[in-house]
Design an enzyme around this catalytic site. Structure first.
Site, PDB file in Angstrom:
ATOM      1  N   HIS A   1       3.529 -10.401  -9.748  1.00  0.00           N
ATOM      2  CA  HIS A   1       5.084 -10.375  -9.432  1.00  0.00           C
ATOM      3  C   HIS A   1       5.563  -9.360  -8.785  1.00  0.00           C
ATOM      4  O   HIS A   1       6.497  -9.401  -8.012  1.00  0.00           O
ATOM      5  CB  HIS A   1       5.487 -10.434 -10.949  1.00  0.00           C
ATOM      6  CG  HIS A   1       7.185 -10.411 -10.865  1.00  0.00           C
ATOM      7  ND1 HIS A   1       7.637 -11.785 -10.696  1.00  0.00           N
ATOM      8  CD2 HIS A   1       7.965  -9.602 -11.240  1.00  0.00           C
ATOM      9  CE1 HIS A   1       9.037 -11.542 -10.716  1.00  0.00           C
ATOM     10  NE2 HIS A   1       9.223 -10.230 -11.181  1.00  0.00           N
ATOM     11  N   SER A   2       4.995  -8.170  -9.043  1.00  0.00           N
ATOM     12  CA  SER A   2       5.665  -6.936  -8.246  1.00  0.00           C
ATOM     13  C   SER A   2       4.709  -5.804  -8.603  1.00  0.00           C
ATOM     14  O   SER A   2       3.563  -6.085  -9.267  1.00  0.00           O
ATOM     15  CB  SER A   2       7.036  -6.637  -8.680  1.00  0.00           C
ATOM     16  OG  SER A   2       6.759  -6.226 -10.333  1.00  0.00           O
TER      17      SER A   2
ATOM     18  N   SER B   1      19.394  -8.179  -8.384  1.00  0.00           N
ATOM     19  CA  SER B   1      18.251  -8.279  -9.389  1.00  0.00           C
ATOM     20  C   SER B   1      18.366  -9.261 -10.671  1.00  0.00           C
ATOM     21  O   SER B   1      17.372  -9.926 -11.029  1.00  0.00           O
ATOM     22  CB  SER B   1      18.071  -6.838  -9.961  1.00  0.00           C
ATOM     23  OG  SER B   1      17.313  -5.892  -9.260  1.00  0.00           O
TER      24      SER B   1
ATOM     25  N   GLU C   1       0.817  -1.447  -0.038  1.00  0.00           N
ATOM     26  CA  GLU C   1      -0.032  -0.187  -0.055  1.00  0.00           C
ATOM     27  C   GLU C   1       0.877   1.118   0.130  1.00  0.00           C
ATOM     28  O   GLU C   1       0.582   2.459  -0.629  1.00  0.00           O
ATOM     29  CB  GLU C   1      -1.080  -0.008   1.243  1.00  0.00           C
ATOM     30  CG  GLU C   1      -1.904  -1.195   1.224  1.00  0.00           C
ATOM     31  CD  GLU C   1      -2.943  -0.821  -0.087  1.00  0.00           C
ATOM     32  OE1 GLU C   1      -3.334   0.184  -0.539  1.00  0.00           O
ATOM     33  OE2 GLU C   1      -3.176  -1.997  -0.832  1.00  0.00           O
TER      34      GLU C   1
END
Length: 471
Positions: free
Chosen positions: A363-364, A234, A148
């Site tokens: 996923h993100s 990453s 959020e």
């Protein structure tokens, strides 16, 4: 054939007399290990064993000739190659692309949180079980609030572990604090279990001066030397060959510990997955590879990733003991990981675990998974196959949890996390000069020029930067 053997004997005899090869050609005997393995603690849980877990070496020529003299040529059942002995067949037969039956999935709890009769698992006492559930619930609250916060524009990026909480927490509970963890990016629960505070999570996501990474990494790229948790990177699967190296280092130093690394099903399509497993197998490094097979590599379904029976069979191809486990079953994950760790440390070998689960979240925050999968599918896994709810039922049935404890835990966690976020926002950001530090021992001229150019740009276009921003 008889003429060939006769000539071979003459040739070898000549070489031995003239080049003294008899002292060089020495046979080393290796015996293949059984195909199915069990542990003393998890006696009936079968790990899919490698076809052979030791190197095969060519038999010495002089021993071969002795063997030829002892048996009739027509009765020979094996051929010897530089890669080792192999039996022969006169039938031309191709190995099938897969077996007719899939490798079974080890589980302990059914969907209602009840232990399946005759289950073989490592017992979990009340203290450990309650802590495991508390951490799973904390991870849920943390994911919700940080997600959020990103949607409100307070942080730039976030990635949840929704649906995979059992893999996070149960695997962490099964490890030793001395084990070195090389995560992918969906394992914050491992770090949470090891004592990383909510404040430390918030500082990293906001990239402030208290962030150990000095604000250089994207949010959720956590790392902690204190907790033996490598900083998340990453690029996909780069941590797997590194884990093989870390495991080998622990082996050389005779440490009572192993390397543990995580990967998603999509990451197994990377070359580093295969390199990492092969290195660990050949070097016999104590590494536990945990693959979260959650069905989706962002928008790519597993049916488009591979044609094999999932991930577990890939371990056998590299000579690695392997097991498939229900990743939504905390007791099964705990038992499998703890047993795998014991094998890795005591036997100095790698082990592969395929944890079957489902990525409930996007996923993100950069992804909208409803574009490539049905909303009712997501809802089904979120409600009917929820790993946290399943484990909670088991804890409840044992009389170790209550509605009051549930309410208090979630309320307090939410309060602490909101306070941590507010505090993290008030911290100053890292100065831009940190972009150029810690690269070289002595800063090079080209970096000094880049740093000067960036300072000039910020001063010239200060209106494009937030108030209070400093170089």
């Amino acid at each position: 054939m008889a003429i060939w053997f006769a000539r071979s004997r003459n040739l070898v005899s000549s070489l031995r007399q003239n080049l003294w090869l008899s002292t060089i050609l020495v046979k080393r005997d290796y015996f293949p290990r059984p195909v199915v393995y069990t542990t003393s603690r998890l006696s009936s849980t079968a790990f899919l064993g490698p076809l052979t877990s030791l190197r095969r070496e060519s038999t010495a020529v002089e021993k071969q000739l002795d063997l030829v003299q002892q048996i009739d040529v027509d009765d020979a059942q094996e051929l010897d190659f530089p890669g080792g002995k192999v039996s022969y067949t006169s039938e031309m037969k191709f190995i099938p692309e897969s077996t007719s039956r899939r490798i079974p999935c080890y589980r302990v709890l059914d969907e209602d949180g009840r232990i399946i009769p005759d289950s073989d698992f490592i017992p979990v006492n009340e203290k450990l079980a309650v802590k495991m559930y508390e951490q799973m619930a904390t991870l849920q609250v943390m994911d919700h609030i940080f997600y959020e916060a990103q949607r409100q524009g307070r942080i730039s990026f976030y990635l949840t572990s929704v649906g995979e909480e059992a893999i996070n927490i149960a695997s962490a509970a099964a490890l030793s604090p001395d084990d070195v963890v090389l995560p992918q990016y969906r394992e914050p629960g491992v770090l949470l279990w090891r004592g990383f505070t909510l404040e430390e999570f918030a500082n990293q996501c906001f990239g402030n001066k208290a962030d150990y990474g000095k604000g250089r990494q994207m949010p959720i790229h956590y790392g902690s030397n204190r907790h033996n948790y490598f900083t998340i990177s990453s690029p996909i699967a780069t941590q797997l060959p590194q884990a093989a190296g870390v495991g080998y280092s622990l082996k050389m130093e005779k440490k009572n510990a192993c390397a543990v690394t995580f990967i998603g099903d999509g990451g197994t399509s990377e070359g580093d997955f295969h390199a990492g497993l092969n290195f660990a197998a050949v070097m016999e490094a104590p590494v536990v590879f945990i693959c979260r097979n959650n069905g989706w590599a962002i928008s790519t379904h597993i049916s488009e990733q591979f044609r094999s029976d999932g991930i577990v069979v890939k371990g056998q191809a590299y000579g690695i003991r392997s097991i498939r486990v229900d990743g939504n079953d905390a007791l099964a994950v705990y038992s499998a990981v703890r047993s795998a760790r014991e094998m890795a440390v005591t036997e100095q070998r790698p082990v592969l675990i395929e944890a079957m689960t489902y990525r409930v979240g996007h996923h993100s925050t950069s992804d909208d998974s409803t574009k490539y999968r049905a909303a009712d599918e997501i809802q089904y896994w979120k409600m009917s196959r929820n790993p946290v709810n399943r484990f909670k039922k088991w804890v409840d049935d044992n009389g170790w949890w209550s509605d009051e404890a549930e309410s208090e835990l979630r309320t307090n966690t939410r309060k602490q996390l909101l306070q941590a976020i507010q505090a993290a926002e008030k911290w100053e950001k890292q100065p831009l000069t940190e972009l150029f530090n810690d690269v070289y021992d002595v800063k090079r001229k080209n970096l000094e020029e880049q740093e000067l150019g960036l300072k000039e740009l910020v001063e010239k276009q200060s209106q494009d930067y937030p108030p209070g921003f400093h170089v």
